[in-house]
Write a protein that holds these residues in place. Structure first.
Motif, mmCIF file in Angstrom:
data_model
loop_
_atom_site.group_PDB
_atom_site.id
_atom_site.type_symbol
_atom_site.label_atom_id
_atom_site.label_comp_id
_atom_site.label_asym_id
_atom_site.label_seq_id
_atom_site.Cartn_x
_atom_site.Cartn_y
_atom_site.Cartn_z
ATOM 1 N N SER A 140 53.392 49.163 24.120
ATOM 2 C CA SER A 140 53.651 48.049 25.038
ATOM 3 C C SER A 140 55.124 47.694 25.026
ATOM 4 N N ILE A 141 55.557 47.062 26.125
ATOM 5 C CA ILE A 141 56.947 46.640 26.280
ATOM 6 C C ILE A 141 56.945 45.313 27.021
ATOM 7 N N MET A 142 57.906 44.430 26.695
ATOM 8 C CA MET A 142 57.941 43.114 27.333
ATOM 9 C C MET A 142 59.379 42.694 27.588
ATOM 10 N N ARG A 143 59.584 42.066 28.730
ATOM 11 C CA ARG A 143 60.897 41.582 29.150
ATOM 12 C C ARG A 143 60.931 40.068 29.014
ATOM 13 N N GLY A 144 61.913 39.575 28.280
ATOM 14 C CA GLY A 144 61.962 38.152 27.981
ATOM 15 C C GLY A 144 62.408 37.256 29.105
ATOM 16 N N SER A 145 63.094 37.796 30.095
ATOM 17 C CA SER A 145 63.648 36.963 31.164
ATOM 18 C C SER A 145 62.572 36.376 32.063
ATOM 19 N N ASP A 146 61.495 37.132 32.297
ATOM 20 C CA ASP A 146 60.434 36.657 33.193
ATOM 21 C C ASP A 146 59.033 36.875 32.633
ATOM 22 N N LYS A 235 73.636 40.054 29.045
ATOM 23 C CA LYS A 235 73.235 38.886 29.824
ATOM 24 C C LYS A 235 72.354 37.931 29.023
ATOM 25 N N ALA A 236 72.199 38.215 27.734
ATOM 26 C CA ALA A 236 71.362 37.427 26.826
ATOM 27 C C ALA A 236 69.871 37.541 27.155
ATOM 28 N N ASP A 237 69.506 38.602 27.881
ATOM 29 C CA ASP A 237 68.099 38.874 28.126
ATOM 30 C C ASP A 237 67.529 39.659 26.951
ATOM 31 N N MET A 238 66.300 39.326 26.582
ATOM 32 C CA MET A 238 65.684 39.917 25.401
ATOM 33 C C MET A 238 64.536 40.834 25.800
ATOM 34 N N ALA A 239 64.229 41.790 24.919
ATOM 35 C CA ALA A 239 63.105 42.697 25.158
ATOM 36 C C ALA A 239 62.557 43.181 23.826
ATOM 37 N N ALA A 267 58.296 39.027 23.811
ATOM 38 C CA ALA A 267 59.709 38.703 24.061
ATOM 39 C C ALA A 267 59.781 37.555 25.044
ATOM 40 N N LYS A 268 60.599 36.569 24.710
ATOM 41 C CA LYS A 268 60.814 35.427 25.589
ATOM 42 C C LYS A 268 62.239 34.938 25.408
#
Length: 366
Positions: A140-146, A235-239, A267-268
């Motif tokens: 699994s993979i997750m994007r913290g921005s959205d 951009k300080a986006d996390m994953a 990730a958030k």
């Protein structure tokens, strides 16, 4: 093209593997940006029993599984080098992505791809066997921005499950695909399928035979081998990303925490990027990685306090052990674990690589 289950043959003899030992450390990209590698931990691991971060100014971290850890006196220089090199190669792949301005999602995928292709770890090549002598992989993979996420469970013909998970996130309206549908989706998205013998290694076959009581094992299975990565980009986006072959001798169809968002991966932006490894059923029941984020967002705890609360105080009460790599929005990193050890490493923003594979480098936080 549709991939359907079919019979396959185990190799009669394991391929002999030759390890080439390189004693001179060569900086990546010809030494660009002053990158260097460091074998010894810096700073020292958090003392057992305390919720303290392992490092600061971290932009990327990886793990290679929680388990019984490597014992220095019982580990050959070649074996030590192989494990450290595996972790370093993954960190360098992620660093290369970040250096070219890629997103944190691209960085964690790149890092996990390397570990999936390394037979030392239990993900992709080198995945463990199920009870019926097959391979079923999860990721699994997750994007913290959205909070977008993607996962695959029980795939049998995907070389790099984390890439398939990212495709689920970006190319479908779903979060998780499982079994034959996930394999078919991967092919439809252009991933070249592999046969089951791609995952086969003698070491994992011996572990299955040992689990079934058919032969003694000479391998201590120092780490369970599940892999993962966390990152924060410019951009300080996390994953976060996690990939695994599961448990040796698991029932066919068993799914652990690695593909479950909020259990093995979370990730958030503003709280944490976390990837877990250990007893999957316990991490699912304890909603491990999402709880870390919630303790930070709603409980006022920092990343070390929150991850320590979950990994050391809560999950063992449910009857399991394991670890997590957790990175907050400011680059504060922690890797608490209730298991004897956890293979992991991290990259700081100034280019320093740190790997930890021995028990004394990463003692359990008990």
């Amino acid at each position: 093209m549709r991939i359907r289950p079919r019979a396959w043959l185990f190799p009669l003899l394991a391929a002999a593997t030759t390890l080439t030992v390189v004693l001179v450390a060569v900086p990546e990209d010809g030494g660009s940006r002053g990158s260097r590698t460091v074998a010894a931990p810096a700073p020292a691991p958090a003392p057992a029993g305390k919720a303290e971060p392992d490092a600061r100014d971290v932009v990327l971290a990886v793990h290679g599984g929680a388990g019984t850890a490597l014992v220095r006196d019982e580990t050959s220089p070649e074996k030590e080098k192989a494990y450290r090199d595996g972790l370093k190669k993954a960190l360098r792949a992620g660093k290369k992505a970040l250096d070219r301005g890629a997103t944190s999602v691209e960085a964690v995928e790149a890092a996990v791809n390397v570990l999936e292709d390394d037979p030392l770890f239990n993900a992709g090549k080198g995945a463990v066997f199920t009870a019926d002598a097959g391979h079923e992989l999860d990721a699994s993979i997750m994007r913290g921005s959205d909070l977008k996420a993607g996962a695959v469970a029980g795939v049998k013909h995907v070389r790099n499950p984390i890439t398939a998970a990212r495709l689920v996130m970006e190319k479908s309206k779903h979060v998780m695909l499982a079994g034959q549908g996930a394999d078919d989706f991967a092919v439809d998205q252009g991933l070249k399928p592999v046969t089951q013998d791609h995952y086969w290694t003698q070491r994992r076959w011996d572990q299955l035979m040992d689990a079934k009581g058919k032969k003694p094992s000479s391998d201590r299975d120092e780490a369970k081998g599940t892999v993962g990565a966390v990152a924060i980009d410019a951009k300080a986006d996390m994953a976060a990303a996690t990939s695994t072959g599961g448990m040796t001798n698991k029932m066919a169809g068993r799914v652990g925490d690695s593909p479950v968002i909020g259990a093995g991966t979370y990730a958030k932006n503003g709280t944490v990027a976390a990837s877990a490894t250990g007893d999957g059923e316990i991490f699912i029941r304890g909603a491990a990685t999402a709880t870390i984020s919630n303790l930070m967002e709603f409980g006022g705890k920092d990343v070390a306090q929150a991850s320590y609360e979950v990994l050391v105080k809560r999950l063992p009460k449910l009857g399991g052990s394991g670890g997590v790599i957790a990175l907050d929005a400011k680059g504060v990193f922690d890797a608490p674990h209730s298991s004897e050890g956890m293979l992991h490493g991290y990259l700081t923003k100034d280019g320093k690589l740190v790997t930890k594979i021995f028990k004394e480098e990463s003692p359990p936080n008990q």
